[in-house]
Design a protein around this motif. Structure first.
Motif, PDB file in Angstrom:
ATOM      1  N   THR A  52      38.025  33.402  19.313  1.00 23.05           N
ATOM      2  CA  THR A  52      38.453  33.324  20.511  1.00 23.05           C
ATOM      3  C   THR A  52      39.867  33.737  20.781  1.00 23.05           C
ATOM      4  N   ALA A  53      40.007  34.967  21.837  1.00 21.12           N
ATOM      5  CA  ALA A  53      41.583  35.226  22.062  1.00 21.12           C
ATOM      6  C   ALA A  53      41.611  34.926  23.633  1.00 21.12           C
ATOM      7  N   ALA A  54      42.480  33.586  23.595  1.00 17.18           N
ATOM      8  CA  ALA A  54      42.730  33.140  25.081  1.00 17.18           C
ATOM      9  C   ALA A  54      43.318  33.922  25.802  1.00 17.18           C
ATOM     10  N   GLY A  55      43.043  34.094  27.086  1.00 18.68           N
ATOM     11  CA  GLY A  55      43.669  34.835  28.015  1.00 18.68           C
ATOM     12  C   GLY A  55      45.294  34.602  28.067  1.00 18.68           C
ATOM     13  N   GLN A  56      46.111  35.619  28.518  1.00 19.94           N
ATOM     14  CA  GLN A  56      47.435  35.324  28.434  1.00 19.94           C
ATOM     15  C   GLN A  56      47.754  34.964  29.745  1.00 19.94           C
ATOM     16  N   VAL A  57      48.835  34.072  29.971  1.00 11.54           N
ATOM     17  CA  VAL A  57      49.343  33.724  31.251  1.00 11.54           C
ATOM     18  C   VAL A  57      50.203  35.188  31.849  1.00 11.54           C
ATOM     19  N   LEU A  58      49.897  35.368  33.003  1.00 16.53           N
ATOM     20  CA  LEU A  58      50.435  36.526  33.646  1.00 16.53           C
ATOM     21  C   LEU A  58      51.476  36.251  34.492  1.00 16.53           C
ATOM     22  N   PRO A  59      52.351  37.251  34.428  1.00 15.81           N
ATOM     23  CA  PRO A  59      53.818  37.075  35.054  1.00 15.81           C
ATOM     24  C   PRO A  59      53.498  36.959  36.455  1.00 15.81           C
ATOM     25  N   PHE A  60      54.415  36.244  37.121  1.00 15.91           N
ATOM     26  CA  PHE A  60      54.584  36.088  38.615  1.00 15.91           C
ATOM     27  C   PHE A  60      54.407  37.495  39.370  1.00 15.91           C
ATOM     28  N   GLU A  61      55.313  38.436  38.805  1.00 18.82           N
ATOM     29  CA  GLU A  61      55.222  39.784  39.712  1.00 18.82           C
ATOM     30  C   GLU A  61      53.947  40.409  39.727  1.00 18.82           C
ATOM     31  N   SER A  62      53.050  40.470  38.685  1.00 16.22           N
ATOM     32  CA  SER A  62      51.861  40.878  38.701  1.00 16.22           C
ATOM     33  C   SER A  62      51.015  40.302  39.742  1.00 16.22           C
ATOM     34  N   LEU A  63      51.170  38.885  39.825  1.00 22.85           N
ATOM     35  CA  LEU A  63      50.409  38.056  40.607  1.00 22.85           C
ATOM     36  C   LEU A  63      50.792  37.986  42.045  1.00 22.85           C
ATOM     37  N   ARG A  64      52.018  38.399  42.319  1.00 27.32           N
ATOM     38  CA  ARG A  64      52.396  38.197  43.771  1.00 27.32           C
ATOM     39  C   ARG A  64      51.592  38.762  44.831  1.00 27.32           C
ATOM     40  N   PRO A  65      50.908  39.932  44.921  1.00 32.72           N
ATOM     41  CA  PRO A  65      50.165  40.325  45.956  1.00 32.72           C
ATOM     42  C   PRO A  65      48.882  39.311  46.082  1.00 32.72           C
ATOM     43  N   ARG A  82      47.282  28.547  35.293  1.00 32.26           N
ATOM     44  CA  ARG A  82      46.032  28.773  35.745  1.00 32.26           C
ATOM     45  C   ARG A  82      45.727  30.215  35.999  1.00 32.26           C
ATOM     46  N   TYR A  83      46.757  31.067  36.119  1.00 28.76           N
ATOM     47  CA  TYR A  83      46.644  32.462  36.057  1.00 28.76           C
ATOM     48  C   TYR A  83      46.798  33.104  34.723  1.00 28.76           C
ATOM     49  N   ARG A  84      45.712  33.266  34.332  1.00 28.53           N
ATOM     50  CA  ARG A  84      45.475  33.934  33.190  1.00 28.53           C
ATOM     51  C   ARG A  84      44.464  35.242  32.978  1.00 28.53           C
ATOM     52  N   SER A  85      44.933  35.920  32.120  1.00 30.46           N
ATOM     53  CA  SER A  85      43.914  37.163  31.980  1.00 30.46           C
ATOM     54  C   SER A  85      42.662  36.771  31.236  1.00 30.46           C
ATOM     55  N   ALA A  86      41.621  37.613  31.432  1.00 29.69           N
ATOM     56  CA  ALA A  86      40.399  36.782  30.876  1.00 29.69           C
ATOM     57  C   ALA A  86      40.353  36.629  29.356  1.00 29.69           C
ATOM     58  N   PRO A  87      39.614  35.801  28.776  1.00 33.83           N
ATOM     59  CA  PRO A  87      39.587  35.445  27.547  1.00 33.83           C
ATOM     60  C   PRO A  87      38.848  36.527  26.910  1.00 33.83           C
ATOM     61  N   LEU A  88      39.003  36.731  25.574  1.00 32.74           N
ATOM     62  CA  LEU A  88      37.939  37.602  24.939  1.00 32.74           C
ATOM     63  C   LEU A  88      37.192  37.029  23.685  1.00 32.74           C
ATOM     64  N   TRP A  89      35.906  37.153  23.435  1.00 31.04           N
ATOM     65  CA  TRP A  89      35.407  36.484  22.346  1.00 31.04           C
ATOM     66  C   TRP A  89      34.845  37.509  21.420  1.00 31.04           C
ATOM     67  N   ASP A  90      34.828  37.240  20.153  1.00 29.25           N
ATOM     68  CA  ASP A  90      34.266  38.115  18.909  1.00 29.25           C
ATOM     69  C   ASP A  90      32.725  37.114  18.659  1.00 29.25           C
ATOM     70  N   VAL A  91      32.031  38.200  18.842  1.00 26.26           N
ATOM     71  CA  VAL A  91      30.604  37.501  18.706  1.00 26.26           C
ATOM     72  C   VAL A  91      29.673  38.255  17.947  1.00 26.26           C
ATOM     73  N   SER A  92      28.829  37.380  17.447  1.00 31.44           N
ATOM     74  CA  SER A  92      27.602  38.032  16.663  1.00 31.44           C
ATOM     75  C   SER A  92      26.254  37.209  16.947  1.00 31.44           C
ATOM     76  N   HIS A  93      25.225  38.086  16.931  1.00 31.20           N
ATOM     77  CA  HIS A  93      23.994  37.389  17.557  1.00 31.20           C
ATOM     78  C   HIS A  93      22.830  37.920  16.788  1.00 31.20           C
ATOM     79  N   ILE A  94      21.815  37.241  16.752  1.00 32.54           N
ATOM     80  CA  ILE A  94      20.492  37.448  16.309  1.00 32.54           C
ATOM     81  C   ILE A  94      19.551  37.430  17.577  1.00 32.54           C
ATOM     82  N   LEU A  95      18.856  38.482  17.753  1.00 36.98           N
ATOM     83  CA  LEU A  95      17.763  38.655  18.827  1.00 36.98           C
ATOM     84  C   LEU A  95      16.381  38.287  18.448  1.00 36.98           C
TER      85      LEU A  95
END
Length: 264
Positions: A215-228, A109-122
């Protein structure tokens, strides 16, 4: 004011003005057809506030407002309540094993944000202009119908876009959560890779036809970066529990009418 529906709120002989409850009710959510819920939440919040302020004064505490931001200070009541809770509550430091156990419940559940490669027509329009909005929607539907779900033809169709990205076949590049308007992101989250929105999506900019390239799914973050962050969340939860317990203790010895401190 209907006394049966909105009775006076009295806490240890101190009456909370109905005007104060009405003002506080603006800060509480409730279904449109049940405004009384917002009133009860407001009455409860002000009853708790009165209990805490009475206890702070009983203890002889003196307000010392802190500066919350440049030029913005706590009110004296806020300072009194803070001082009371700091004096009354003792929160044990969060232990390392508690932090690690919380993380170990579900590291995914502790992941970095996903990235989406997107195109659109407005198809741009002012959504507040009904005629322009409906005309733009009809045009967007026509473009979408011409695609017939064919993602390969998207870049060609994007030449009709009112966005500068049409020069790149509608390609917006990689975006993450919060990078675009909420309506656009909500539609994007519901698309499979290579998928195109089945209908144009309206935002403040107009109608969008959206394609999720990858879609590039967010990566699971290591414990040490999440501890605080986890430790801070556990400390806040412990503080909230202790605060609720303290209020319940004060309420048990108080005389309160017109408001309930039970969860609403």
């Amino acid at each position: 004011m209907n006394a049966a529906l909105f009775p006076d709120v009295v806490v240890n002989g101190e009456t909370i003005p109905l005007a104060a409850i009405a003002a506080e009710a603006q800060n509480h959510s409730a279904p449109k057809d049940k405004p009384g819920i917002a009133w009860r939440k407001a009455a409860q919040a002000l009853a708790i506030r009165a209990l805490l302020l009475q206890e702070a004064r009983r203890r002889g505490l003196v307000p010392d407002p802190l500066e919350l931001a440049p030029g913005r200070f706590e009110t004296e009541d806020e300072a009194l309540i803070r001082a009371l809770l700091e004096q009354a509550l003792t929160i044990a430091p969060v232990r390392e094993e508690e932090v690690r156990a919380e993380w170990a419940k579900d590291p995914a559940r502790y992941r970095s944000a996903p990235l989406w490669d997107v195109s659109h027509i407005l198809v741009a329009c002012d959504p507040r202009d009904v005629i322009a909005r409906e005309a733009a929607q009809a045009r967007a539907r026509g473009i979408l119908a011409g695609l017939e779900g064919d993602a390969k033809g998207f870049a060609s169709a994007a030449r009709q876009s009112d966005c500068g990205s049409k020069a790149a076949g509608g390609h917006l590049g990689q975006i993450g959560p919060g990078d675009t308007v909420p309506e656009f992101e909500a539609a994007l989250r519901g698309l499979p890779e290579g998928g195109i929105t089945p209908a144009p999506v309206l935002s403040r900019h107009g109608w969008h036809i959206i394609r999720l390239n990858a879609t590039a799914a967010g990566q699971v973050l290591p414990f040490e970066s999440l501890r605080p962050r986890i430790a801070e969340a556990l400390e806040k939860a412990a503080w909230a529990r202790a605060s609720r317990g303290f209020v319940e203790h004060l309420a048990a010895g108080a005389r309160i009418t017109g408001a309930s401190l039970a969860p609403i």
